[in-house]
Design a protein around this motif. Structure first.
Motif, mmCIF file in Angstrom:
data_model
loop_
_atom_site.group_PDB
_atom_site.id
_atom_site.type_symbol
_atom_site.label_atom_id
_atom_site.label_comp_id
_atom_site.label_asym_id
_atom_site.label_seq_id
_atom_site.Cartn_x
_atom_site.Cartn_y
_atom_site.Cartn_z
ATOM 1 N N MET A 166 -92.066 -57.091 -66.375
ATOM 2 C CA MET A 166 -93.353 -57.241 -65.707
ATOM 3 C C MET A 166 -93.355 -58.490 -64.812
ATOM 4 O O MET A 166 -93.895 -58.476 -63.704
ATOM 5 N N ALA A 167 -92.742 -59.575 -65.292
ATOM 6 C CA ALA A 167 -92.666 -60.801 -64.493
ATOM 7 C C ALA A 167 -91.811 -60.564 -63.239
ATOM 8 O O ALA A 167 -92.146 -61.050 -62.152
ATOM 9 N N ALA A 168 -90.720 -59.814 -63.391
ATOM 10 C CA ALA A 168 -89.863 -59.520 -62.234
ATOM 11 C C ALA A 168 -90.624 -58.681 -61.207
ATOM 12 O O ALA A 168 -90.522 -58.920 -59.997
ATOM 13 N N ALA A 169 -91.394 -57.699 -61.672
ATOM 14 C CA ALA A 169 -92.190 -56.880 -60.756
ATOM 15 C C ALA A 169 -93.239 -57.745 -60.046
ATOM 16 O O ALA A 169 -93.455 -57.609 -58.840
ATOM 17 N N GLY A 170 -93.861 -58.647 -60.782
ATOM 18 C CA GLY A 170 -94.840 -59.551 -60.179
ATOM 19 C C GLY A 170 -94.201 -60.489 -59.166
ATOM 20 O O GLY A 170 -94.759 -60.743 -58.093
ATOM 21 N N ALA A 171 -93.027 -61.019 -59.499
ATOM 22 C CA ALA A 171 -92.325 -61.917 -58.585
ATOM 23 C C ALA A 171 -91.894 -61.171 -57.314
ATOM 24 O O ALA A 171 -92.012 -61.697 -56.205
ATOM 25 N N TYR A 172 -91.418 -59.946 -57.482
ATOM 26 C CA TYR A 172 -91.025 -59.132 -56.330
ATOM 27 C C TYR A 172 -92.222 -58.921 -55.407
ATOM 28 O O TYR A 172 -92.119 -59.071 -54.183
ATOM 29 N N PHE A 173 -93.380 -58.588 -56.002
ATOM 30 C CA PHE A 173 -94.584 -58.398 -55.195
ATOM 31 C C PHE A 173 -94.975 -59.696 -54.493
ATOM 32 O O PHE A 173 -95.313 -59.697 -53.314
ATOM 33 N N TYR A 174 -94.915 -60.813 -55.195
ATOM 34 C CA TYR A 174 -95.282 -62.103 -54.611
ATOM 35 C C TYR A 174 -94.392 -62.425 -53.413
ATOM 36 O O TYR A 174 -94.883 -62.838 -52.354
ATOM 37 N N PHE A 175 -93.078 -62.244 -53.553
ATOM 38 C CA PHE A 175 -92.164 -62.565 -52.454
ATOM 39 C C PHE A 175 -92.367 -61.616 -51.274
ATOM 40 O O PHE A 175 -92.310 -62.039 -50.123
ATOM 41 N N GLN A 176 -92.624 -60.352 -51.549
ATOM 42 C CA GLN A 176 -92.889 -59.404 -50.463
ATOM 43 C C GLN A 176 -94.188 -59.779 -49.739
ATOM 44 O O GLN A 176 -94.264 -59.731 -48.518
ATOM 45 N N HIS A 177 -95.202 -60.130 -50.514
ATOM 46 C CA HIS A 177 -96.493 -60.494 -49.924
ATOM 47 C C HIS A 177 -96.400 -61.796 -49.134
ATOM 48 O O HIS A 177 -96.966 -61.920 -48.047
ATOM 49 N N SER A 178 -95.678 -62.776 -49.669
ATOM 50 C CA SER A 178 -95.557 -64.063 -48.965
ATOM 51 C C SER A 178 -94.688 -63.936 -47.708
ATOM 52 O O SER A 178 -94.813 -64.738 -46.790
ATOM 53 N N ASN A 179 -93.843 -62.925 -47.643
ATOM 54 C CA ASN A 179 -92.979 -62.709 -46.485
ATOM 55 C C ASN A 179 -93.694 -61.940 -45.370
ATOM 56 O O ASN A 179 -93.164 -61.823 -44.272
ATOM 57 N N LEU A 180 -94.877 -61.417 -45.629
ATOM 58 C CA LEU A 180 -95.592 -60.623 -44.633
ATOM 59 C C LEU A 180 -95.880 -61.421 -43.357
ATOM 60 O O LEU A 180 -95.672 -60.919 -42.253
ATOM 61 N N GLU A 181 -96.345 -62.633 -43.505
ATOM 62 C CA GLU A 181 -96.695 -63.425 -42.321
ATOM 63 C C GLU A 181 -95.455 -63.725 -41.477
ATOM 64 O O GLU A 181 -95.513 -63.707 -40.253
ATOM 65 N N ASN A 182 -94.336 -63.965 -42.151
ATOM 66 C CA ASN A 182 -93.082 -64.197 -41.437
ATOM 67 C C ASN A 182 -92.672 -62.941 -40.656
ATOM 68 O O ASN A 182 -92.262 -63.038 -39.498
ATOM 69 N N ARG A 183 -92.788 -61.771 -41.265
ATOM 70 C CA ARG A 183 -92.452 -60.513 -40.582
ATOM 71 C C ARG A 183 -93.426 -60.246 -39.434
ATOM 72 O O ARG A 183 -93.025 -59.747 -38.380
ATOM 73 N N ARG A 184 -94.693 -60.570 -39.617
ATOM 74 C CA ARG A 184 -95.667 -60.401 -38.531
ATOM 75 C C ARG A 184 -95.309 -61.307 -37.343
ATOM 76 O O ARG A 184 -95.387 -60.889 -36.188
ATOM 77 N N GLN A 185 -94.925 -62.539 -37.638
ATOM 78 C CA GLN A 185 -94.549 -63.474 -36.578
ATOM 79 C C GLN A 185 -93.291 -62.991 -35.857
ATOM 80 O O GLN A 185 -93.217 -63.076 -34.635
ATOM 81 N N GLN A 186 -92.308 -62.478 -36.598
ATOM 82 C CA GLN A 186 -91.094 -61.952 -35.970
ATOM 83 C C GLN A 186 -91.415 -60.753 -35.085
ATOM 84 O O GLN A 186 -90.871 -60.625 -33.982
ATOM 85 N N THR A 187 -92.304 -59.883 -35.544
ATOM 86 C CA THR A 187 -92.713 -58.725 -34.743
ATOM 87 C C THR A 187 -93.401 -59.181 -33.469
ATOM 88 O O THR A 187 -93.112 -58.683 -32.379
ATOM 89 N N ARG A 188 -94.302 -60.134 -33.591
ATOM 90 C CA ARG A 188 -95.022 -60.667 -32.428
ATOM 91 C C ARG A 188 -94.043 -61.271 -31.424
ATOM 92 O O ARG A 188 -94.110 -60.999 -30.220
ATOM 93 N N ALA A 212 -90.808 -60.714 -31.049
ATOM 94 C CA ALA A 212 -89.939 -59.695 -30.444
ATOM 95 C C ALA A 212 -90.673 -58.953 -29.330
ATOM 96 O O ALA A 212 -90.113 -58.726 -28.248
ATOM 97 N N LEU A 213 -91.922 -58.593 -29.567
ATOM 98 C CA LEU A 213 -92.683 -57.882 -28.543
ATOM 99 C C LEU A 213 -93.050 -58.802 -27.374
ATOM 100 O O LEU A 213 -93.137 -58.342 -26.232
ATOM 101 N N GLU A 214 -93.252 -60.080 -27.639
ATOM 102 C CA GLU A 214 -93.511 -61.012 -26.540
ATOM 103 C C GLU A 214 -92.269 -61.174 -25.667
ATOM 104 O O GLU A 214 -92.369 -61.257 -24.443
ATOM 105 N N ARG A 215 -91.076 -61.208 -26.289
ATOM 106 C CA ARG A 215 -89.832 -61.256 -25.499
ATOM 107 C C ARG A 215 -89.692 -59.974 -24.675
ATOM 108 O O ARG A 215 -89.307 -60.027 -23.499
ATOM 109 N N GLU A 216 -90.015 -58.845 -25.288
ATOM 110 C CA GLU A 216 -89.951 -57.570 -24.563
ATOM 111 C C GLU A 216 -90.936 -57.565 -23.391
ATOM 112 O O GLU A 216 -90.615 -57.094 -22.293
ATOM 113 N N ARG A 217 -92.137 -58.109 -23.611
ATOM 114 C CA ARG A 217 -93.143 -58.190 -22.544
ATOM 115 C C ARG A 217 -92.647 -59.058 -21.393
ATOM 116 O O ARG A 217 -92.771 -58.695 -20.221
#
Length: 157
Positions: free
Chosen positions: A72-94, A96-101
């Motif tokens: 259960m702790a591993a599942a919680g930690a996996y969720f936490y790391f995925q959730h905390s990485n969302l902003e980083n992935r959003r910034q990378q997406t932004r 990449a599209l700005e370079r494309e623009r």
């Protein structure tokens, strides 16, 4: 574009298009179904092991409880790391599209410059059309009729 005068409008339209794409792409970055499935399955598996070990007697249930809690702790930690990485992935997406623009804006500018050059060249060549028509009008078909070799000798005599 006829004379490259609407570059600002085309550039603004391109910028607006990419702004919409960036907003949609950033909004689409979320926790995936696979992540949710892994967290739910891990949590349920941990609960099942935890409750099955808690109901049994003896020394083995302490190990089972520990394993259930670890899963259960591993599942919680996996969720936490995925959730905390969302902003980083959003910034990378932004980014990449700005370079494309930016690249699309450079291509647009180069395309408009090529179009302006092409139109100037076409206008320059169209100006020569009068000379071609004059030349074709001056030509007469008897000048270009093929004569057999014996006809040429008869004329030469």
């Amino acid at each position: 574009s006829r004379d490259w005068s609407n570059e600002q409008q085309l550039n603004g339209d391109l910028y607006q298009h990419y702004s919409n794409r960036i907003e949609q792409a950033v909004a689409a970055v979320a926790i995936t179904g696979g992540t949710w499935a892994a967290v739910i399955i891990g949590g349920l598996l941990g609960l099942i092991i935890l409750f099955s070990s808690a109901s049994g007697p003896g020394q083995a249930n302490t190990g089972g409880i520990l394993i259930g809690l670890l899963i259960m702790a591993a599942a919680g930690a996996y969720f936490y790391f995925q959730h905390s990485n969302l902003e980083n992935r959003r910034q990378q997406t932004r980014e990449a599209l700005e370079r494309e623009r930016d690249e699309a804006q450079r291509i647009l500018k180069a395309g408009l410059a090529e179009l302006a050059d092409l139109r100037r060249e076409v206008a320059r060549e169209d100006a020569k059309a009068g000379n071609v028509i004059e030349l074709l009008s001056a030509l007469s078909s008897p000048q270009f009729i093929l004569k057999r070799p014996e006809q040429a000798r008869a004329i030469a005599n």
